[in-house]
Design an enzyme around this catalytic site. Structure first.
Site, PDB file in Angstrom:
ATOM      1  N   ARG A 166      10.754  -7.733  -4.335  1.00  0.00           N
ATOM      2  CA  ARG A 166      10.550  -6.906  -3.133  1.00  0.00           C
ATOM      3  C   ARG A 166      11.787  -7.097  -2.268  1.00  0.00           C
ATOM      4  O   ARG A 166      12.089  -8.212  -1.839  1.00  0.00           O
ATOM      5  CB  ARG A 166       9.301  -7.329  -2.370  1.00  0.00           C
ATOM      6  CG  ARG A 166       9.315  -6.817  -0.933  1.00  0.00           C
ATOM      7  CD  ARG A 166       8.007  -6.986  -0.220  1.00  0.00           C
ATOM      8  NE  ARG A 166       6.997  -6.092  -0.770  1.00  0.00           N
ATOM      9  CZ  ARG A 166       5.855  -5.796  -0.158  1.00  0.00           C
ATOM     10  NH1 ARG A 166       5.579  -6.335   1.020  1.00  0.00           N
ATOM     11  NH2 ARG A 166       4.977  -4.986  -0.704  1.00  0.00           N
ATOM     12  N   HIS A 194       7.554   2.426  -3.705  1.00  0.00           N
ATOM     13  CA  HIS A 194       6.539   1.374  -3.811  1.00  0.00           C
ATOM     14  C   HIS A 194       5.573   1.740  -4.948  1.00  0.00           C
ATOM     15  O   HIS A 194       4.407   2.071  -4.723  1.00  0.00           O
ATOM     16  CB  HIS A 194       5.800   1.234  -2.473  1.00  0.00           C
ATOM     17  CG  HIS A 194       5.012  -0.034  -2.335  1.00  0.00           C
ATOM     18  ND1 HIS A 194       5.007  -1.026  -3.297  1.00  0.00           N
ATOM     19  CD2 HIS A 194       4.189  -0.482  -1.334  1.00  0.00           C
ATOM     20  CE1 HIS A 194       4.220  -2.016  -2.892  1.00  0.00           C
ATOM     21  NE2 HIS A 194       3.720  -1.713  -1.714  1.00  0.00           N
ATOM     22  N   GLN A 230       1.984  -0.022  -5.563  1.00  0.00           N
ATOM     23  CA  GLN A 230       0.941   0.439  -4.642  1.00  0.00           C
ATOM     24  C   GLN A 230       0.330   1.740  -5.154  1.00  0.00           C
ATOM     25  O   GLN A 230      -0.892   1.904  -5.153  1.00  0.00           O
ATOM     26  CB  GLN A 230       1.543   0.643  -3.244  1.00  0.00           C
ATOM     27  CG  GLN A 230       0.550   1.173  -2.224  1.00  0.00           C
ATOM     28  CD  GLN A 230      -0.546   0.179  -1.898  1.00  0.00           C
ATOM     29  OE1 GLN A 230      -0.269  -0.962  -1.553  1.00  0.00           O
ATOM     30  NE2 GLN A 230      -1.804   0.589  -2.002  1.00  0.00           N
ATOM     31  N   ASP A 283       0.627   5.887   6.403  1.00  0.00           N
ATOM     32  CA  ASP A 283       1.335   4.606   6.381  1.00  0.00           C
ATOM     33  C   ASP A 283       1.981   4.419   7.753  1.00  0.00           C
ATOM     34  O   ASP A 283       2.076   5.372   8.535  1.00  0.00           O
ATOM     35  CB  ASP A 283       2.394   4.624   5.247  1.00  0.00           C
ATOM     36  CG  ASP A 283       3.124   3.302   5.073  1.00  0.00           C
ATOM     37  OD1 ASP A 283       2.620   2.261   5.548  1.00  0.00           O
ATOM     38  OD2 ASP A 283       4.218   3.302   4.464  1.00  0.00           O
ATOM     39  N   CYS A 328      -1.974   1.996   2.464  1.00  0.00           N
ATOM     40  CA  CYS A 328      -1.474   0.861   1.677  1.00  0.00           C
ATOM     41  C   CYS A 328      -1.704  -0.470   2.390  1.00  0.00           C
ATOM     42  O   CYS A 328      -1.804  -1.502   1.742  1.00  0.00           O
ATOM     43  CB  CYS A 328      -0.002   1.058   1.369  1.00  0.00           C
ATOM     44  SG  CYS A 328       1.023   1.314   2.830  1.00  0.00           S
ATOM     45  N   ARG A 371      -4.859  -3.444  -6.212  1.00  0.00           N
ATOM     46  CA  ARG A 371      -3.495  -3.949  -6.448  1.00  0.00           C
ATOM     47  C   ARG A 371      -3.530  -5.008  -7.544  1.00  0.00           C
ATOM     48  O   ARG A 371      -2.682  -5.052  -8.427  1.00  0.00           O
ATOM     49  CB  ARG A 371      -2.916  -4.569  -5.162  1.00  0.00           C
ATOM     50  CG  ARG A 371      -2.636  -3.598  -4.031  1.00  0.00           C
ATOM     51  CD  ARG A 371      -1.552  -2.606  -4.369  1.00  0.00           C
ATOM     52  NE  ARG A 371      -0.290  -3.251  -4.715  1.00  0.00           N
ATOM     53  CZ  ARG A 371       0.610  -3.709  -3.845  1.00  0.00           C
ATOM     54  NH1 ARG A 371       0.400  -3.570  -2.555  1.00  0.00           N
ATOM     55  NH2 ARG A 371       1.743  -4.265  -4.250  1.00  0.00           N
TER      56      ARG A 371
HETATM   57  N1  NVA Z   1       6.229   1.640   4.315  1.00  0.00           N
HETATM   58  C1  NVA Z   1       5.787   0.273   4.456  1.00  0.00           C
HETATM   59  C2  NVA Z   1       4.892  -0.104   3.330  1.00  0.00           C
HETATM   60  C3  NVA Z   1       4.354  -1.506   3.395  1.00  0.00           C
HETATM   61  C4  NVA Z   1       3.484  -1.856   2.237  1.00  0.00           C
HETATM   62  C5  NVA Z   1       6.995  -0.636   4.532  1.00  0.00           C
HETATM   63  O1  NVA Z   1       7.937  -0.449   3.756  1.00  0.00           O
HETATM   64  O2  NVA Z   1       7.006  -1.522   5.390  1.00  0.00           O
HETATM   65  N1   CP Z   2       0.586  -2.756   0.654  1.00  0.00           N
HETATM   66  C1   CP Z   2       1.419  -3.790   0.484  1.00  0.00           C
HETATM   67  O1   CP Z   2       2.371  -3.766  -0.318  1.00  0.00           O
HETATM   68  O2   CP Z   2       1.099  -4.889   1.231  1.00  0.00           O
HETATM   69  P1   CP Z   2       1.985  -6.190   1.462  1.00  0.00           P
HETATM   70  O3   CP Z   2       3.189  -5.768   2.269  1.00  0.00           O
HETATM   71  O4   CP Z   2       1.086  -7.122   2.194  1.00  0.00           O
HETATM   72  O5   CP Z   2       2.418  -6.726   0.125  1.00  0.00           O
END
Ligand code: NVA
Ligand code: CP
Length: 310
Positions: A108, A135, A138, A230, A270, A298
């Protein structure tokens, strides 16, 4: 477990055929069912997954870690702060070194190119646990959730209200491959990346789906089977929070616009969610919200990825 996906990277749903995505979903369903029955299914005995995080996480970290343990393997959390990467060691070197110890890497991070570079130099599968662009893990869990709740995917209308971000991009790819009618509503200046839109539209054309980008949230939500949103400011955009809060006024999933969707529409997010911004407390806590089933999925979706590619 099936052999055909062994060794594949999981970086974007765009990289997989509809049949391959269906295989992930069927495997996830099977693993979920087995787990609920208390079965022990451990195809990854003796295997180790390295998990690199340069951004925060609750769901991704815990579900990958637990998933690896349930599959009989070992998860290794690697904080981006502690790796030599942060001190300038090239990704190409990191990839080749980690490939000598591990059987898979989940990462990540911010820049999508870093994940592509890691995959290019690694000799083991690389799984994208979120970048600024995509992502996919997800959305695999989201597809699993939609299929469970609606008994089908093709032909369903999937409305996404908000930022044209990593979630919007992966929803377009996943929905398009599964023959869904994906509609993204974003304000000008925050629309999804046009290159991704074009690729997703080509995927949709090939799979009987549709991908549309509009400005009006009401237009998107009308007759939707799935309503998704989101956060307005993603990880790394914290300083833009105030500007974005203004730009996204009206891009909220609330009781009023949810009433435009089909009466049996489900609401997904998400998570983490900002109640009072992109979604109201009433809707996320309401009867149409499936966000905790979605979060659970997930685990099952990622176990399928791990079992199939590692
Ligand atoms: N769009 C959000 C998704 C988090 C799971 C981010 O990138 O922070
Ligand atoms: N939805 C998601 O990816 O959550 P986290 O940022 O907690 O991993």
């Amino acid at each position: 477990m099936e052999k055909s996906l062994k060794g594949r990277d999981f970086i974007s749903l765009h990289d997989f055929t509809a049949d391959e995505i269906r295989l992930f979903l069927e495997t996830a369903q099977r693993l979920k069912h087995g787990q609920k029955l208390g079965e022990t299914i451990q195809p990854l005995k003796g295997k180790t997954l390295g998990m690199i995080f340069t951004k925060a996480s609750t769901r991704t970290r815990v579900s990958f870690e637990v998933g690896m343990i349930q599959l009989g393997g070992h998860p290794l959390f690697l904080s981006g702060n502690d790796l030599q990467l942060r001190r300038g060691e090239p990704i190409a070197d990191t990839a080749r070194v980690l490939s000598r110890y591990l059987d898979g890497i989940m990462i990540r991070t911010y820049d999508h190119q870093d994940v592509l570079d890691l995959a290019k130099y690694a000799t083991i599968p690389v799984i994208n646990g979120l970048t600024d662009l995509l992502h996919p893990c997800q959305v695999l869990a989201d597809l699993l959730t939609i299929q469970e709740k609606k008994n089908r995917l093709a032909g369903l209308r999937w409305a996404y209200i908000g930022d044209g971000n990593n979630m919007a991009h992966s929803i377009m790819f996943g929905g398009a491959k599964m023959g869904m009618d994906v509609v993204i509503a974003s304000p000008d200046g925050y629309k999804p990346n046009p290159v991704i839109v074009a690729q997703a539209q080509a995927d949709a054309n090939a799979n009987g789906g549709r991908v549309t980008v509009v400005t009006s949230p009401q237009e998107a939500i009308k007759d939707a089977d799935v309503v998704y949103t989101d956060v307005w400011a993603s990880m790394g955009q914290e300083e833009e929070q105030e500007v974005r809060a203004k730009a996204f006024q009206g891009y909220q999933v609330n009781k009023e616009n949810l009433a435009l969707a089909k009466p049996d529409a489900i609401v997904l997010h998400c998570l983490p969610a900002h109640r009072g911004e992109e979604i109201t407390d009433e809707v996320i806590e309401g009867p149409q919200s499936m966000v905790f089933d979605e979060a659970e999925n997930r685990l099952h979706a990622q176990k399928a990825i791990l079992a199939l590619v590692m």
